[in-house]
Design a protein around this motif. Sequence first.
Motif, PDB file in Angstrom:
ATOM      1  N   LYS A 138      49.191  45.349  39.961  1.00 30.62           N
ATOM      2  CA  LYS A 138      48.678  46.571  40.572  1.00 30.62           C
ATOM      3  C   LYS A 138      47.402  46.269  41.349  1.00 30.62           C
ATOM      4  CE  LYS A 138      50.385  49.684  36.915  1.00 30.62           C
ATOM      5  NZ  LYS A 138      49.998  50.650  35.863  1.00 30.62           N
ATOM      6  N   SER A 139      47.151  47.094  42.352  1.00 32.51           N
ATOM      7  CA  SER A 139      45.899  46.986  43.096  1.00 32.51           C
ATOM      8  C   SER A 139      45.013  48.215  42.883  1.00 32.51           C
ATOM      9  CB  SER A 139      46.169  46.806  44.594  1.00 32.51           C
ATOM     10  OG  SER A 139      46.919  47.894  45.096  1.00 32.51           O
ATOM     11  N   ASP A 140      45.572  49.263  42.285  1.00 30.65           N
ATOM     12  CA  ASP A 140      44.763  50.450  41.987  1.00 30.65           C
ATOM     13  C   ASP A 140      45.344  51.174  40.779  1.00 30.65           C
ATOM     14  OD1 ASP A 140      46.658  52.729  43.074  1.00 30.65           O
ATOM     15  OD2 ASP A 140      46.565  51.217  44.646  1.00 30.65           O
ATOM     16  N   ILE A 141      44.472  51.869  40.068  1.00 21.94           N
ATOM     17  CA  ILE A 141      44.827  52.646  38.870  1.00 21.94           C
ATOM     18  C   ILE A 141      44.109  53.978  38.949  1.00 21.94           C
ATOM     19  CG2 ILE A 141      44.582  52.799  36.358  1.00 21.94           C
ATOM     20  CD1 ILE A 141      44.863  49.790  36.214  1.00 21.94           C
ATOM     21  N   ALA A 142      44.813  55.046  38.601  1.00 24.05           N
ATOM     22  CA  ALA A 142      44.217  56.388  38.619  1.00 24.05           C
ATOM     23  C   ALA A 142      44.265  56.995  37.222  1.00 24.05           C
ATOM     24  CB  ALA A 142      44.956  57.280  39.612  1.00 24.05           C
ATOM     25  N   PHE A 143      43.157  57.618  36.819  1.00 25.71           N
ATOM     26  CA  PHE A 143      43.061  58.304  35.538  1.00 25.71           C
ATOM     27  C   PHE A 143      42.755  59.777  35.764  1.00 25.71           C
ATOM     28  CE2 PHE A 143      42.072  53.996  34.002  1.00 25.71           C
ATOM     29  CZ  PHE A 143      42.835  53.948  32.845  1.00 25.71           C
ATOM     30  N   GLY A 144      43.245  60.604  34.841  1.00 27.58           N
ATOM     31  CA  GLY A 144      42.789  61.980  34.786  1.00 27.58           C
ATOM     32  C   GLY A 144      41.405  62.024  34.165  1.00 27.58           C
ATOM     33  N   PRO A 145      40.785  63.183  34.119  1.00 27.25           N
ATOM     34  CA  PRO A 145      39.410  63.250  33.623  1.00 27.25           C
ATOM     35  C   PRO A 145      39.274  63.027  32.121  1.00 27.25           C
ATOM     36  CG  PRO A 145      40.235  65.434  34.097  1.00 27.25           C
ATOM     37  CD  PRO A 145      41.266  64.481  34.618  1.00 27.25           C
ATOM     38  N   VAL A 146      40.375  63.212  31.370  1.00 28.85           N
ATOM     39  CA  VAL A 146      40.315  63.103  29.911  1.00 28.85           C
ATOM     40  C   VAL A 146      40.941  61.782  29.470  1.00 28.85           C
ATOM     41  CG1 VAL A 146      40.944  64.178  27.727  1.00 28.85           C
ATOM     42  CG2 VAL A 146      40.467  65.602  29.726  1.00 28.85           C
ATOM     43  N   SER A 147      40.270  61.105  28.541  1.00 31.33           N
ATOM     44  CA  SER A 147      40.714  59.773  28.099  1.00 31.33           C
ATOM     45  C   SER A 147      41.825  59.875  27.061  1.00 31.33           C
ATOM     46  CB  SER A 147      39.537  58.992  27.503  1.00 31.33           C
ATOM     47  OG  SER A 147      38.993  59.708  26.404  1.00 31.33           O
ATOM     48  N   VAL A 202      39.610  40.104  38.379  1.00 37.19           N
ATOM     49  CA  VAL A 202      40.267  39.012  37.655  1.00 37.19           C
ATOM     50  C   VAL A 202      40.028  37.745  38.475  1.00 37.19           C
ATOM     51  CG1 VAL A 202      42.412  38.145  36.669  1.00 37.19           C
ATOM     52  CG2 VAL A 202      42.020  40.620  36.831  1.00 37.19           C
ATOM     53  N   ALA A 203      39.415  36.728  37.862  1.00 36.28           N
ATOM     54  CA  ALA A 203      39.012  35.534  38.611  1.00 36.28           C
ATOM     55  C   ALA A 203      39.370  34.270  37.858  1.00 36.28           C
ATOM     56  CB  ALA A 203      37.507  35.571  38.886  1.00 36.28           C
ATOM     57  N   CYS A 204      39.606  33.211  38.632  1.00 36.91           N
ATOM     58  CA  CYS A 204      39.754  31.874  38.061  1.00 36.91           C
ATOM     59  C   CYS A 204      38.353  31.297  37.878  1.00 36.91           C
ATOM     60  CB  CYS A 204      40.581  31.000  38.984  1.00 36.91           C
ATOM     61  SG  CYS A 204      40.679  29.263  38.458  1.00 36.91           S
ATOM     62  N   PRO A 205      37.998  30.820  36.676  1.00 37.01           N
ATOM     63  CA  PRO A 205      36.639  30.334  36.437  1.00 37.01           C
ATOM     64  C   PRO A 205      36.227  29.222  37.396  1.00 37.01           C
ATOM     65  CG  PRO A 205      37.878  30.516  34.381  1.00 37.01           C
ATOM     66  CD  PRO A 205      38.858  30.701  35.493  1.00 37.01           C
ATOM     67  N   ASN A 206      34.982  29.285  37.820  1.00 35.87           N
ATOM     68  CA  ASN A 206      34.364  28.245  38.645  1.00 35.87           C
ATOM     69  C   ASN A 206      35.052  28.040  39.994  1.00 35.87           C
ATOM     70  OD1 ASN A 206      32.539  27.616  36.459  1.00 35.87           O
ATOM     71  ND2 ASN A 206      34.198  26.452  35.520  1.00 35.87           N
ATOM     72  N   THR A 207      35.699  29.093  40.497  1.00 36.74           N
ATOM     73  CA  THR A 207      36.303  29.036  41.831  1.00 36.74           C
ATOM     74  C   THR A 207      36.005  30.344  42.550  1.00 36.74           C
ATOM     75  OG1 THR A 207      38.449  30.086  41.372  1.00 36.74           O
ATOM     76  CG2 THR A 207      38.231  27.765  40.799  1.00 36.74           C
ATOM     77  N   SER A 208      36.384  30.368  43.830  1.00 41.00           N
ATOM     78  CA  SER A 208      36.222  31.596  44.609  1.00 41.00           C
ATOM     79  C   SER A 208      37.462  32.485  44.543  1.00 41.00           C
ATOM     80  CB  SER A 208      35.944  31.236  46.072  1.00 41.00           C
ATOM     81  OG  SER A 208      37.016  30.462  46.612  1.00 41.00           O
ATOM     82  N   LEU A 209      38.472  32.043  43.794  1.00 41.92           N
ATOM     83  CA  LEU A 209      39.731  32.790  43.738  1.00 41.92           C
ATOM     84  C   LEU A 209      39.601  33.981  42.791  1.00 41.92           C
ATOM     85  CD1 LEU A 209      42.680  32.955  44.608  1.00 41.92           C
ATOM     86  CD2 LEU A 209      43.255  31.484  42.671  1.00 41.92           C
ATOM     87  N   LYS A 210      39.852  35.175  43.314  1.00 44.13           N
ATOM     88  CA  LYS A 210      39.783  36.376  42.486  1.00 44.13           C
ATOM     89  C   LYS A 210      40.640  37.478  43.084  1.00 44.13           C
ATOM     90  CE  LYS A 210      35.556  38.102  44.701  1.00 44.13           C
ATOM     91  NZ  LYS A 210      34.146  38.518  44.482  1.00 44.13           N
ATOM     92  N   LYS A 211      41.046  38.411  42.225  1.00 45.72           N
ATOM     93  CA  LYS A 211      41.788  39.601  42.621  1.00 45.72           C
ATOM     94  C   LYS A 211      41.095  40.809  42.005  1.00 45.72           C
ATOM     95  CE  LYS A 211      45.192  37.193  44.513  1.00 45.72           C
ATOM     96  NZ  LYS A 211      45.544  37.242  45.942  1.00 45.72           N
ATOM     97  N   THR A 212      41.203  41.953  42.677  1.00 48.77           N
ATOM     98  CA  THR A 212      40.531  43.152  42.179  1.00 48.77           C
ATOM     99  C   THR A 212      41.498  44.329  42.074  1.00 48.77           C
ATOM    100  OG1 THR A 212      39.843  43.793  44.409  1.00 48.77           O
ATOM    101  CG2 THR A 212      38.294  42.465  43.118  1.00 48.77           C
ATOM    102  N   ILE A 213      41.143  45.250  41.194  1.00 40.84           N
ATOM    103  CA  ILE A 213      41.879  46.504  41.034  1.00 40.84           C
ATOM    104  C   ILE A 213      40.876  47.643  41.154  1.00 40.84           C
ATOM    105  CG2 ILE A 213      43.217  47.957  39.454  1.00 40.84           C
ATOM    106  CD1 ILE A 213      44.334  45.453  38.203  1.00 40.84           C
TER     107      ILE A 213
END
Length: 266
Positions: A138-147, A202-213
């Motif tokens: 996934k590249s995005d996640i949506a939540f309602g106001p209540v957990s 989410v990243a690989c340690p000690n590298t520039s490789l990363k992904k975000t959500i």
Amino acid sequence: SKSSFVITPTTNPYTTERKGRVVVTSSMNGLTKEIIISQKAFEFNSTEANVSFVGCAAPSQNIDVICSGAWTITNSSASWLSVSQSVTSGNGHVVLTADNNLSGSSRHAVVTITATDNPALTKKINVTQERHDLSLSKSDIAFGPVSSVSESFTVTSTGPWVITSDQAWCTVSSTSGSGNATITVNAATNGNTSTRSATITVACPNTSLKKTISVNQEKFVFSLSSSSTVIEANSIEPIIVTVSCSTQWSVTSDSEWLVVSTSGPN
């Protein structure tokens, strides 16, 4: 009379045993004595070795070397592969260390071990390194106001990874790992009347490789269809007020002449 002589052999560069004979001859009567000298074979393990590295944060690997004498190592111009030897002569091992592979494809190198006394004796080490893959479901996640509901995403990776969230209200079930995994995401109740957002990395340690959500949470809703009203002195008609609220709600009256009742969920 007694005297002596010295026999000095040279290194046997061959992988077979060899024998030689030294003859001592009497100069007076021609009598001879001989000395048979056997020299062991030169030991060298020339069996090829295969080494495989993962794409990210791969640990170093050792390859044993069996050699009766001095030996050297050469690397096939692979700048991503570091090679060192524990000793320069005799039995030892080669240490191989691979950089992180962010090239997008697998790569190969050949390390050659050569016996100094016999350059024809070589041992090849074939080295491969897979590309480092890191992807998220996934590249995005949506939540309602209540957990009340958790969300999740899948990490697909050929190596280790670390996960961080830039907001305290957004938490993940695991902050580090390796390989493939399913991560649960939770959001605390948003009591604010405005939406809010967070970023999970989410990243690989000690590298520039990363992904975000991107994580977004809806604002807390609480409103009434009316906040005031004026009625006639003789009015007994019900006054209907509509409540919009993200959670359960309750209603009370501070006056005996105003009786409240509810219909529908509250």
